[in-house]
Design a protein around this motif. Sequence first.
Motif, mmCIF file in Angstrom:
data_model
loop_
_atom_site.group_PDB
_atom_site.id
_atom_site.type_symbol
_atom_site.label_atom_id
_atom_site.label_comp_id
_atom_site.label_asym_id
_atom_site.label_seq_id
_atom_site.Cartn_x
_atom_site.Cartn_y
_atom_site.Cartn_z
ATOM 1 N N GLY A 106 72.032 63.189 57.932
ATOM 2 C CA GLY A 106 70.883 62.744 58.261
ATOM 3 C C GLY A 106 70.295 61.809 58.633
ATOM 4 N N MET A 107 68.334 61.570 58.607
ATOM 5 C CA MET A 107 68.605 60.632 59.032
ATOM 6 C C MET A 107 66.768 59.792 58.393
ATOM 7 S SD MET A 107 65.551 62.605 62.400
ATOM 8 C CE MET A 107 66.511 63.477 63.473
ATOM 9 N N VAL A 108 66.579 59.024 58.705
ATOM 10 C CA VAL A 108 65.146 58.445 57.984
ATOM 11 C C VAL A 108 63.833 57.806 59.239
ATOM 12 C CG1 VAL A 108 67.102 57.771 55.915
ATOM 13 C CG2 VAL A 108 65.868 56.278 58.353
ATOM 14 N N GLY A 109 63.070 58.281 59.004
ATOM 15 C CA GLY A 109 62.040 58.069 59.214
ATOM 16 C C GLY A 109 60.694 56.574 58.723
ATOM 17 N N VAL A 131 71.515 59.260 69.754
ATOM 18 C CA VAL A 131 73.141 58.417 70.414
ATOM 19 C C VAL A 131 73.787 58.769 69.551
ATOM 20 C CG1 VAL A 131 74.506 56.302 71.019
ATOM 21 C CG2 VAL A 131 71.744 56.792 71.694
ATOM 22 N N LEU A 132 73.676 58.409 68.151
ATOM 23 C CA LEU A 132 74.878 59.093 67.244
ATOM 24 C C LEU A 132 74.795 60.348 66.909
ATOM 25 C CD1 LEU A 132 76.059 57.923 64.691
ATOM 26 C CD2 LEU A 132 74.404 58.292 63.379
ATOM 27 N N LEU A 190 66.475 56.490 62.427
ATOM 28 C CA LEU A 190 67.684 56.265 62.663
ATOM 29 C C LEU A 190 68.573 57.008 61.398
ATOM 30 C CD1 LEU A 190 67.734 52.609 60.894
ATOM 31 C CD2 LEU A 190 68.638 53.456 63.943
ATOM 32 N N GLY A 191 69.534 57.830 62.359
ATOM 33 C CA GLY A 191 70.785 58.627 62.326
ATOM 34 C C GLY A 191 72.246 58.272 61.248
#
Length: 988
Positions: free
Chosen positions: A597-600, A513-514, A553-554
């Motif tokens: 970036g993104m986190v897992g 989405v982001l 999460l981006g």
Amino acid sequence: MVDRTKDQSAASATIEDAPTRQGLPNDADPSLTDALAVAKALDVDPNVGLSSAEAARRLERFGPNELAGAPPVPKWKKFLAQFKDPLVYLLLAATVISVIAWFIEKANAVPGAEGGEALPFDAIVIVLILIVNAVLGYIQEAKAEAAVEALAGMTAPTTSVLRDGKVVRINTTDVVPGDIIVLAEGDSVSADGRLITAASLRIAEASLTGESVPVSKKPDTLREAKALGDRTNMIFNGTSVTQGTGRAVVTGTGMATQVGKIAGMLSATEDEQTPLQKEMDYVSKILGIAVVIIAVVVLAALAFLEGFNDIHDVIDSLLLAVSLAVAAVPEGLAAILTVVLALGVQRMAAHNAIVKKLHSVETLGSASVICSDKTGTLTRNEMTVERIVTPSGEVHLTGTGYTPEGKMTAADGSPLSGDPSLKAEALATLAAGTIANDGDLREENGRWEVVGDPTEVSLIVAARKTGAMKGYGQFTRVAEVPFTSERKRMSVIAKDATEGGKLTVFAKGAPDVLLSYCSRIAVGGHVRPLTEGDRQTILATVERLSGEAYRTLGEAYRPLGTANLSEVDGVRANAAGQVADIAEQADAIETDLIWNGMVGIIDPPRTEVRDSVAEAHRAGIRAVMITGDHPLTAARIASDLGIIEKGGKALTGDQLDALGDDRAAFDKATSEVSVYARVAPEHKLKIVESLQRQGNIVAMTGDGVNDAPAVKTADIGVAMGITGTEVTKQSAKMILADDNFSTIVAAVREGRVIFDNIRKFLRYLLSSNVGEVFTVFFGVVLAGFLGITQPESTGVTVPLLATQLLWINLLTDAAPALAMGVDPQTEDVMNRRPRRITDRVIDASMWGDIIFIGIIMAAVTLIGMDMHLAGGLFTDRSVDALGHEAQMTEARTMGFTILVFAQLFNALASRSHLQSVFVGLFSNKWLWGAIGLSVALQLVVIYVPFLNTAFGTTPLSPLAWLECIGLAAFVLVASELRKCVLRAMAGR
């Protein structure tokens, strides 16, 4: 300082009046007064709140924040209410008849001759037993009320307020005028108040104003008095926050609120009967009608065959009719039902399942589908950032849970030292997620306490592990576009003190989405345009991490290049440069973002849930996962827990939408799919309704305010006790104190056990009472064959006296029945299909047990009497020197005692429809204690002289005791033989 001597007399004003103002001048309308002026008038600092001591003083002065209920019923009225029963009226009529008969007998007695009773013992005993029954009923109801009150305390709503400079959660009843209420999405508004601050705040006020659309709230002072629905700077008790945050100073509590005025106009409503109580009323009514018919037939037959020669015959016949009524209906049944349900609910509460309504226990045992959220319910809710993926690569973060201890490493576990760009990008990603964040992490007494959403807090923990905020501590938040389940993202505008107060947007959300709002990407310390290749790489990484059960999460950002929001392109402002609610201008803020970036984030499954899912499947209960997470993440967790097979797929919200309004297709999908991902709250409601259309009894968990419709629609709405909002808790029938799926399965198991136990004591009570009816009926009809007559007199000779039948009911309706209500669970309780909600509590098989045991019980009782009478069918015992009257007393004592012991043996036999009595014979110590107590009381009635007179009994010989026990035990033998036949027919 304002005058605070006013009381709450204004609560009687009409709804159209200005809001009642506790502690405010009478002419002050909070909606027309500046918020700070209202706070000053209430002597409170909006940034600190009331002190604990001042709050206590105001609570004592204004009283608890609750609506006035109906005045408590005095104990003496509750006691007298135990006599409000048609059966009691019959017994009182029997008392009057007995007293009249005694007076007539005394009046016709020959002077100086012996004979007759010195006192009307029948009447005295009936009255005493009625009083004992009333006392027992009163005690049982008092215990049930205490249990319900205890549960009400456990489910009491709470409110966030500012006290002593800290936000604390207190019981809603402790909110006082002047408190600063802190509002968040999902909260129930607990008092009337004047808004001080608001960010995208919307409140549903339909319960008060009838307005179906949530009202947008702002702290601006109104220029003129308006109707309730238009007071946009006021909050009102009984409404709920659907979006945004805010703070308000309390201006009215309890009956001094607008809803309090409405409550003052309403009369109290009666408690609704549970389905079980309704069915018991129905059964009692059927039994009563049957007894009346039997009594009329018997009396008509006696009048036709023998006639009524004198007043004694009439009185004896009426007493016979009363005896039949006494024998038919178990007087304490309703009270026992309530107590057993209350005890069961208390046991559930001790295991973290708080059931708000007693009748919900019945539904719990019938659950066939459990729809559960993933996070926190199926998993530990200890969200931990383990992966950070940036345009330059991927790093791993060590440490689990919320303790901020860990470090960044390369993907292979080696130290992260050779790639400064990757480290810088990872830190920037964590910083963006921490600034765009509503959570908090606090250390209390050596333990880390999570405040807010665990997913958000996991970002704060990761940032503290890595020191990511060292270069970003100069940012302070100035505005927010909040997260909603529809938007799946949130943005914060922050001011950088080191850059002349320039503003920057920080955003986080679902990566797919982001990403659609990003046009640039930060790589190696530079910003460049985001290419289609970049997008595909990022989305592929999302797929990979989701397949490994990570929630992604981006993070993104955008410098606005100005210190004034009104200068930002697209942001709307008035002529004075004042910016309208920024939360409504997401289109101007969330554009041209730069991808960080993104986190897992991983939330491991609860280890105990897999066993609970397997237990649910054995019990014929289907487990369904409904989550907003990525489909691959949902499918991975579901397969690990055994909800679906390995390789199983999840159905997404978009795929559900593609089914349109085709109910058949939707029902087919929900009948086959057990995992749903990326769903919105409206999908949850549709899934529940679809499962219900298929005949399922659905349990549905929820925590957010948007879950409330689905939770309320479900047969068993389950709210999260830890993460659940107040609105959801109020909509639910059950609250999980530990937010654990295993607790739901345990509650279903307990619901089944409670229902099984209810059926046990119903089988026991009704078969015992039917046995009494058959004893009286056949004892009169077959009196000539059995020798149940008084040769010196004419008319009716009842086999058992009304006082004896009352005593039997007193023994069996109390201790043994209650003990059966707490019988331990059977081994097969979770190895059978759920009971359908349409199934009768007393089904055909139970009626078969009841009639069969009733006939056996009556037969052995009458045979025992016959063995001690002259002219009997089985024996013809000669009349001894004591005469016919003494012989009849002995025979009645035999029948009386056999019937008591037969019912005690029946208590053991009634614990199962099919299982042998010898399986778990001694597992219920309470039942054996109740049986021992009943035996002791029966011995007292037989061997205490003055009770011999009262109950028409006489001491029995050792041989007579052997006959009593032997005949009574035949009930157990006959029951075992019947069960053997039924098991053989069932192939067991």
